[in-house]
Design an enzyme around this catalytic site. Sequence first.
Site, PDB file in Angstrom:
ATOM      1  N   GLU A  95       0.812  -1.219   0.000  1.00 58.96           N
ATOM      2  CA  GLU A  95       0.000   0.000   0.000  1.00 58.96           C
ATOM      3  C   GLU A  95       0.845   1.269   0.000  1.00 58.96           C
ATOM      4  O   GLU A  95       1.955   1.302   0.541  1.00 58.96           O
ATOM      5  CB  GLU A  95      -0.934   0.008   1.213  1.00 58.96           C
ATOM      6  CG  GLU A  95      -2.008  -1.068   1.125  1.00 58.96           C
ATOM      7  CD  GLU A  95      -2.978  -1.061   2.289  1.00 58.96           C
ATOM      8  OE1 GLU A  95      -4.027  -1.715   2.156  1.00 58.96           O
ATOM      9  OE2 GLU A  95      -2.704  -0.424   3.320  1.00 58.96           O
ATOM     10  N   CYS A 108       3.203   8.828   0.668  1.00 63.50           N
ATOM     11  CA  CYS A 108       3.722   7.954   1.719  1.00 63.50           C
ATOM     12  C   CYS A 108       3.925   6.581   1.082  1.00 63.50           C
ATOM     13  O   CYS A 108       2.957   5.943   0.662  1.00 63.50           O
ATOM     14  CB  CYS A 108       2.733   7.877   2.881  1.00 63.50           C
ATOM     15  SG  CYS A 108       3.215   6.706   4.169  1.00 63.50           S
ATOM     16  N   CYS A 115       6.377  -6.593   7.169  1.00 65.04           N
ATOM     17  CA  CYS A 115       7.426  -6.040   8.032  1.00 65.04           C
ATOM     18  C   CYS A 115       7.843  -7.105   9.033  1.00 65.04           C
ATOM     19  O   CYS A 115       7.032  -7.957   9.425  1.00 65.04           O
ATOM     20  CB  CYS A 115       6.909  -4.796   8.760  1.00 65.04           C
ATOM     21  SG  CYS A 115       8.182  -3.887   9.668  1.00 65.04           S
ATOM     22  N   CYS A 119       6.218  -4.065  15.728  1.00 68.52           N
ATOM     23  CA  CYS A 119       5.834  -2.984  16.638  1.00 68.52           C
ATOM     24  C   CYS A 119       4.371  -3.194  17.044  1.00 68.52           C
ATOM     25  O   CYS A 119       3.516  -3.474  16.195  1.00 68.52           O
ATOM     26  CB  CYS A 119       6.009  -1.627  15.971  1.00 68.52           C
ATOM     27  SG  CYS A 119       7.731  -1.248  15.567  1.00 68.52           S
ATOM     28  N   CYS A 122       1.295  -1.079  15.370  1.00 68.92           N
ATOM     29  CA  CYS A 122       1.278  -0.892  13.917  1.00 68.92           C
ATOM     30  C   CYS A 122       0.678  -2.115  13.232  1.00 68.92           C
ATOM     31  O   CYS A 122       1.122  -3.244  13.461  1.00 68.92           O
ATOM     32  CB  CYS A 122       2.708  -0.660  13.422  1.00 68.92           C
ATOM     33  SG  CYS A 122       2.846  -0.475  11.641  1.00 68.92           S
ATOM     34  N   GLY A 166       6.855  -1.563   6.144  1.00 69.24           N
ATOM     35  CA  GLY A 166       8.241  -2.012   6.175  1.00 69.24           C
ATOM     36  C   GLY A 166       9.196  -1.035   6.828  1.00 69.24           C
ATOM     37  O   GLY A 166       8.866   0.114   7.103  1.00 69.24           O
ATOM     38  N   GLU A 167      10.396  -1.514   7.087  1.00 66.28           N
ATOM     39  CA  GLU A 167      11.483  -0.721   7.673  1.00 66.28           C
ATOM     40  C   GLU A 167      12.491  -0.376   6.571  1.00 66.28           C
ATOM     41  O   GLU A 167      13.211  -1.260   6.080  1.00 66.28           O
ATOM     42  CB  GLU A 167      12.161  -1.515   8.798  1.00 66.28           C
ATOM     43  CG  GLU A 167      13.502  -0.965   9.272  1.00 66.28           C
ATOM     44  CD  GLU A 167      13.487   0.498   9.662  1.00 66.28           C
ATOM     45  OE1 GLU A 167      14.282   1.278   9.089  1.00 66.28           O
ATOM     46  OE2 GLU A 167      12.681   0.871  10.539  1.00 66.28           O
ATOM     47  N   SER A 198      11.859   7.383   7.258  1.00 67.68           N
ATOM     48  CA  SER A 198      11.520   7.146   8.660  1.00 67.68           C
ATOM     49  C   SER A 198      11.966   5.752   9.072  1.00 67.68           C
ATOM     50  O   SER A 198      11.678   4.774   8.382  1.00 67.68           O
ATOM     51  CB  SER A 198      10.010   7.300   8.848  1.00 67.68           C
ATOM     52  OG  SER A 198       9.649   7.021  10.188  1.00 67.68           O
ATOM     53  N   SER A 221      11.196   6.967  14.463  1.00 69.28           N
ATOM     54  CA  SER A 221       9.947   6.577  15.129  1.00 69.28           C
ATOM     55  C   SER A 221      10.298   6.206  16.563  1.00 69.28           C
ATOM     56  O   SER A 221      10.695   5.072  16.844  1.00 69.28           O
ATOM     57  CB  SER A 221       9.306   5.391  14.400  1.00 69.28           C
ATOM     58  OG  SER A 221       8.871   5.777  13.122  1.00 69.28           O
ATOM     59  N   LEU A 222      10.148   7.163  17.453  1.00 68.17           N
ATOM     60  CA  LEU A 222      10.611   7.007  18.831  1.00 68.17           C
ATOM     61  C   LEU A 222       9.520   6.395  19.714  1.00 68.17           C
ATOM     62  O   LEU A 222       9.665   5.300  20.243  1.00 68.17           O
ATOM     63  CB  LEU A 222      11.037   8.372  19.375  1.00 68.17           C
ATOM     64  CG  LEU A 222      11.610   8.399  20.783  1.00 68.17           C
ATOM     65  CD1 LEU A 222      12.917   7.629  20.868  1.00 68.17           C
ATOM     66  CD2 LEU A 222      11.806   9.849  21.236  1.00 68.17           C
ATOM     67  N   HIS A 223       8.437   7.134  19.929  1.00 65.49           N
ATOM     68  CA  HIS A 223       7.198   6.681  20.586  1.00 65.49           C
ATOM     69  C   HIS A 223       7.321   6.384  22.074  1.00 65.49           C
ATOM     70  O   HIS A 223       6.309   6.156  22.740  1.00 65.49           O
ATOM     71  CB  HIS A 223       6.588   5.482  19.864  1.00 65.49           C
ATOM     72  CG  HIS A 223       6.480   5.692  18.376  1.00 65.49           C
ATOM     73  ND1 HIS A 223       5.997   6.864  17.824  1.00 65.49           N
ATOM     74  CD2 HIS A 223       6.825   4.906  17.326  1.00 65.49           C
ATOM     75  CE1 HIS A 223       6.035   6.780  16.512  1.00 65.49           C
ATOM     76  NE2 HIS A 223       6.537   5.610  16.179  1.00 65.49           N
ATOM     77  N   ASN A 298      -3.916   5.990  15.837  1.00 66.78           N
ATOM     78  CA  ASN A 298      -4.994   5.500  14.987  1.00 66.78           C
ATOM     79  C   ASN A 298      -5.259   4.045  15.338  1.00 66.78           C
ATOM     80  O   ASN A 298      -4.382   3.196  15.162  1.00 66.78           O
ATOM     81  CB  ASN A 298      -4.594   5.628  13.512  1.00 66.78           C
ATOM     82  CG  ASN A 298      -4.240   7.054  13.161  1.00 66.78           C
ATOM     83  OD1 ASN A 298      -5.063   7.944  13.241  1.00 66.78           O
ATOM     84  ND2 ASN A 298      -2.983   7.277  12.784  1.00 66.78           N
ATOM     85  N   CYS A 341      -1.456   6.789   9.808  1.00 71.61           N
ATOM     86  CA  CYS A 341      -0.204   6.259  10.334  1.00 71.61           C
ATOM     87  C   CYS A 341      -0.448   4.990  11.153  1.00 71.61           C
ATOM     88  O   CYS A 341      -1.264   4.978  12.069  1.00 71.61           O
ATOM     89  CB  CYS A 341       0.461   7.323  11.202  1.00 71.61           C
ATOM     90  SG  CYS A 341       2.032   6.842  11.895  1.00 71.61           S
TER      91      CYS A 341
END
Length: 347
Positions: A95, A108, A115, A119, A122, A166-167, A198, A221-223, A298, A341
């Site tokens: 996507e 995006c 992935c 996480c 996600c 994905g990373e 990112s 991407s800390l979070h 989200n 996101c």
Amino acid sequence: MLKLAKPNIRQLSREELDAYFKEMGEKAFRAKQVYEWIWTKQALRFEDMTNLSKELRTKLAESFSLPALTEDLSQHSSDGTVKSRFRTVDGHLVEGVLIPTDDRKTACVSSQIGCSLSCKFCATGYMDRKRNLEFDEIFDEVVLINKQSEAVYGKKLTNIVFMGMGEPLLNYKNVLKAIEKISSPDGLGMSPRRITVSTAGVAKMIKQLGDDQVRFKLALSLHAATDAKRHEIMPINDTNDIQSLVEALNYFYQKTGNEITFEYILFKDFNDSLEDAAELVKLYRRVPADLINIIEYNPIDLALFEKPDEDKTMQFMQYLEKHRVNVRLRRSRGKDIDAACGQLANK
């Protein structure tokens, strides 16, 4: 890796194309024409290369493949966001999202099919990683989303963010080669300063970006601002803890001077207290970050996290601002079509 019966012509360098046409006894300018068709005009079939003879087009089709992403399905959000599902030549789905604002049209894009990082917040993290996207497939994502932007909004893309499935730093070579093609005058000619990659935090590869003197922006991407909390939601923190990321980001900045952003999703009663904000301020001071993006959570079906209420979000933001942190609240776009996101999962 994508496996094909015939070599992918887009995997050939300009020099390799020159050598191929020379061996065929064709004039040198034919290589230039084909290269332009592939990258500048973004031809997806050999028969579209109309200034080549029919015989030459047939020879190319016999010798090479020209695999390309195709648009499988698109959904339009009430806020103008467009989510697209693309199909690869070997049948996988991935996507990408067109995010429009008054002054920007942002693509995006994804870098992997699925992935491997898992996480907890996600949707993509709950999928298996099937394979990396090839650099030309990533290029196709941008081309197709750019066509959407022109068709729907009458404007070309202004920005690209590698924040899809994905990373990116676990598909390092393909991501960098895709960006090279996207920013090349022979390709889409987009400034690398308008591209942001990112990462969930692969310290070794962040340093490699510095050594490679990349010119695009970097987002982490800390979070969560402590190892204890980050470990709970991002397993990658086991092998890439905050101290290693601080060192890697400082190294990246010393080598490139490029903009660094922290991405921080607020989760209700997990990382949204003023104590969490204080930890975030401390971390912000250890890295030459330009900005902290506070992101609305989200919801996804597989996770139990919730979004904090507006008052809690504003208190968190105000604490950061009071402590001279450059902070921005990023409102979610495309939630009604699972395009926001953390929601990409081929639904």
